[in-house]
Design a protein around this motif. Structure first.
Motif, short mmCIF file in Angstrom:
data_model
loop_
_atom_site.label_atom_id
_atom_site.label_comp_id
_atom_site.label_asym_id
_atom_site.label_seq_id
_atom_site.Cartn_x
_atom_site.Cartn_y
_atom_site.Cartn_z
N ALA A 93 1.42 -1.09 -0.24
CA ALA A 93 -0.08 -0.34 -0.03
C ALA A 93 1.15 1.10 0.34
O ALA A 93 0.45 2.37 -0.36
N ARG A 94 1.72 0.61 1.03
CA ARG A 94 2.29 2.88 0.58
C ARG A 94 3.54 2.37 -0.58
O ARG A 94 3.56 3.65 -0.59
N CYS A 95 3.70 1.77 -1.38
CA CYS A 95 4.36 1.58 -2.14
C CYS A 95 3.95 1.89 -3.41
O CYS A 95 3.83 3.26 -4.18
N ARG A 96 2.22 1.85 -3.69
CA ARG A 96 1.69 2.45 -4.21
C ARG A 96 1.22 3.08 -4.18
O ARG A 96 0.71 4.82 -5.52
N ASP A 97 0.68 4.33 -2.58
CA ASP A 97 1.30 5.60 -2.46
C ASP A 97 1.55 6.04 -2.82
O ASP A 97 1.69 7.40 -3.92
N LEU A 98 3.24 6.43 -3.16
CA LEU A 98 5.04 6.49 -3.33
C LEU A 98 4.02 6.37 -4.98
O LEU A 98 4.41 7.56 -5.66
N ARG A 99 4.03 6.05 -5.29
CA ARG A 99 4.00 5.76 -6.69
C ARG A 99 3.73 6.98 -7.78
O ARG A 99 3.85 7.41 -8.55
N GLN A 100 2.00 6.84 -7.00
CA GLN A 100 1.36 7.80 -7.05
C GLN A 100 1.53 9.32 -7.13
O GLN A 100 1.35 9.90 -8.11
N ARG A 101 2.26 9.55 -5.40
CA ARG A 101 2.48 10.82 -5.70
C ARG A 101 3.30 11.56 -6.41
O ARG A 101 4.23 12.53 -6.81
N LEU A 102 4.34 10.31 -6.54
CA LEU A 102 6.08 11.71 -7.28
C LEU A 102 5.81 10.98 -8.59
O LEU A 102 6.61 11.76 -9.80
N GLY A 103 5.10 10.42 -9.10
CA GLY A 103 4.59 10.40 -10.69
C GLY A 103 5.46 10.16 -11.78
O GLY A 103 6.36 9.50 -11.24
N ALA A 104 5.05 10.37 -13.21
CA ALA A 104 5.70 9.35 -14.24
C ALA A 104 7.56 9.46 -13.52
O ALA A 104 7.85 9.28 -14.82
N GLY A 105 8.20 10.49 -13.46
CA GLY A 105 8.94 11.20 -13.87
C GLY A 105 9.95 10.41 -13.01
O GLY A 105 11.66 10.96 -13.39
N VAL A 106 9.49 10.05 -12.00
CA VAL A 106 10.47 9.02 -11.28
C VAL A 106 10.67 7.75 -11.01
O VAL A 106 9.12 7.47 -10.48
N GLN A 107 11.23 6.47 -11.80
CA GLN A 107 11.40 5.75 -10.92
C GLN A 107 10.72 4.88 -9.69
O GLN A 107 11.52 5.37 -9.26
N LEU A 108 10.34 4.10 -9.18
CA LEU A 108 10.29 2.91 -8.06
C LEU A 108 10.47 1.81 -8.07
O LEU A 108 9.76 1.13 -8.73
N TRP A 109 11.87 1.88 -7.73
CA TRP A 109 12.21 0.07 -6.51
C TRP A 109 12.08 -0.47 -5.95
O TRP A 109 12.19 0.03 -4.92
N LYS A 110 11.62 -1.47 -5.55
CA LYS A 110 11.08 -2.05 -4.05
C LYS A 110 12.85 -2.90 -3.67
O LYS A 110 12.13 -4.23 -4.95
N ALA A 111 13.17 -2.80 -2.82
CA ALA A 111 14.36 -3.85 -2.37
C ALA A 111 13.74 -5.28 -1.54
O ALA A 111 12.95 -4.79 -0.50
N LEU A 112 13.34 -6.16 -2.05
CA LEU A 112 13.77 -7.22 -0.52
C LEU A 112 14.65 -7.60 -0.13
O LEU A 112 15.05 -8.23 -1.02
N ARG A 113 14.52 -7.87 1.28
CA ARG A 113 15.73 -8.81 1.95
C ARG A 113 14.92 -10.18 1.80
O ARG A 113 14.30 -10.64 2.30
N ILE A 114 15.86 -11.03 1.26
CA ILE A 114 15.42 -12.66 1.41
C ILE A 114 16.12 -13.65 2.36
O ILE A 114 17.12 -13.31 1.95
N GLY A 115 15.51 -14.16 2.83
CA GLY A 115 16.52 -15.21 4.47
C GLY A 115 15.91 -16.88 4.69
O GLY A 115 16.41 -17.45 4.83
N SER A 116 15.25 -16.52 2.79
CA SER A 116 15.20 -17.80 2.65
C SER A 116 14.02 -18.42 1.53
O SER A 116 13.12 -16.93 1.13
N ALA A 117 13.96 -19.28 1.18
CA ALA A 117 13.41 -19.82 -0.29
C ALA A 117 12.19 -18.58 0.42
O ALA A 117 11.02 -18.35 -1.37
N ASP A 118 11.00 -19.05 0.77
CA ASP A 118 9.94 -19.01 1.04
C ASP A 118 9.36 -17.01 1.01
O ASP A 118 8.37 -16.34 0.31
#
Length: 229
Positions: A93-118
């Motif tokens: 939800a926060r990513c969606r909100d930031l995507r809308q607020r930042l607009g098309a001029g800036v790309q948004l990437w999400k980093a995920l920290r992976i501790g297991s295959a799950d």
């Protein structure tokens, strides 16, 4: 097979950003997380990104943040970067909100920290709200830049519907095993191409660029070492 793009993360000096960009990397990351040893204050970032852009107009500036509040929206939207990389615990939800607020001029990437295959299941939830994913190894108490690698076998069936980048333990000695096993859209290197946090070893960066572009061979030590992960 298409070669992945390459990002060098955690730079702090404009002259080094210029030199790294001139080597042909595709992106340069600047850390905007104060507790990181690679942190760069907001007033110093435009000069670094400008030096990068002058040396290589195709190189993208990436601003790395963690759980930014609404009071930082202006900082996220300007400063010479073209990408904001969220490296905290940001929800879908926060990513969606930031995507809308930042607009098309800036790309948004999400980093995920992976501790297991799950943990890779989490990635699917973000595919509709960001432009790319970045996977890094989970290390307790640290957001990134640790040099820890995700076991490659966990990622062999990972095929999200949007571009994805692999971070963690990427360097000249390890990248060959990664490219032989996986096909990420991008690679993110930091600690394994450094002399010290924020100070990059240009010879190691150049070697990594050649290997990623298929212009060199892995060092002998890499060919005899155990596979990454």
């Amino acid at each position: 097979m298409a070669r992945p793009q390459l990002k060098i993360c955690g730079l702090r000096q404009p002259d080094q950003a210029s030199a790294v960009a001139a080597l042909g990397v595709d992106a340069i990351g600047v850390i905007a997380v104060e507790r990181s040893p690679r942190f760069l204050a907001a007033e110093r970032r435009p000069a670094l990104f400008a030096a990068m852009q002058t040396a290589n107009p195709l190189c993208r500036g990436v601003l790395v943040v963690a759980d930014p509040g609404d009071d930082r929206l202006a900082e996220l939207g300007e400063g010479g970067h073209r990408v904001v990389q969220l490296h905290g615990s940001e929800s879908v939800a926060r990513c969606r909100d930031l995507r809308q607020r930042l607009g098309a001029g800036v790309q948004l990437w999400k980093a995920l920290r992976i501790g297991s295959a799950d943990d890779l299941v989490k990635a699917q939830a973000y595919t509709e709200v960001v432009d790319a994913l970045l996977l890094d190894a989970w290390v307790e108490g640290q957001l990134g830049g640790t040099g820890r690698a995700i076991p490659l076998q966990w990622l062999q069936e990972f095929r999200p519907s949007l571009p994805w980048w692999l971070a963690g333990g990427i360097g000249p000695e390890t990248v060959g095993a990664v490219l032989e096993t996986l096909s990420p859209d991008g690679l993110d290197a930091s600690s394994r191409v450094e002399l010290s946090p924020g100070d990059k070893d240009l010879a190691r960066v150049a070697a990594l660029v050649r290997l990623v572009k298929g212009e060199g061979t892995r060092p002998a030590s890499a060919r005899t070492a155990a596979p990454i992960g």
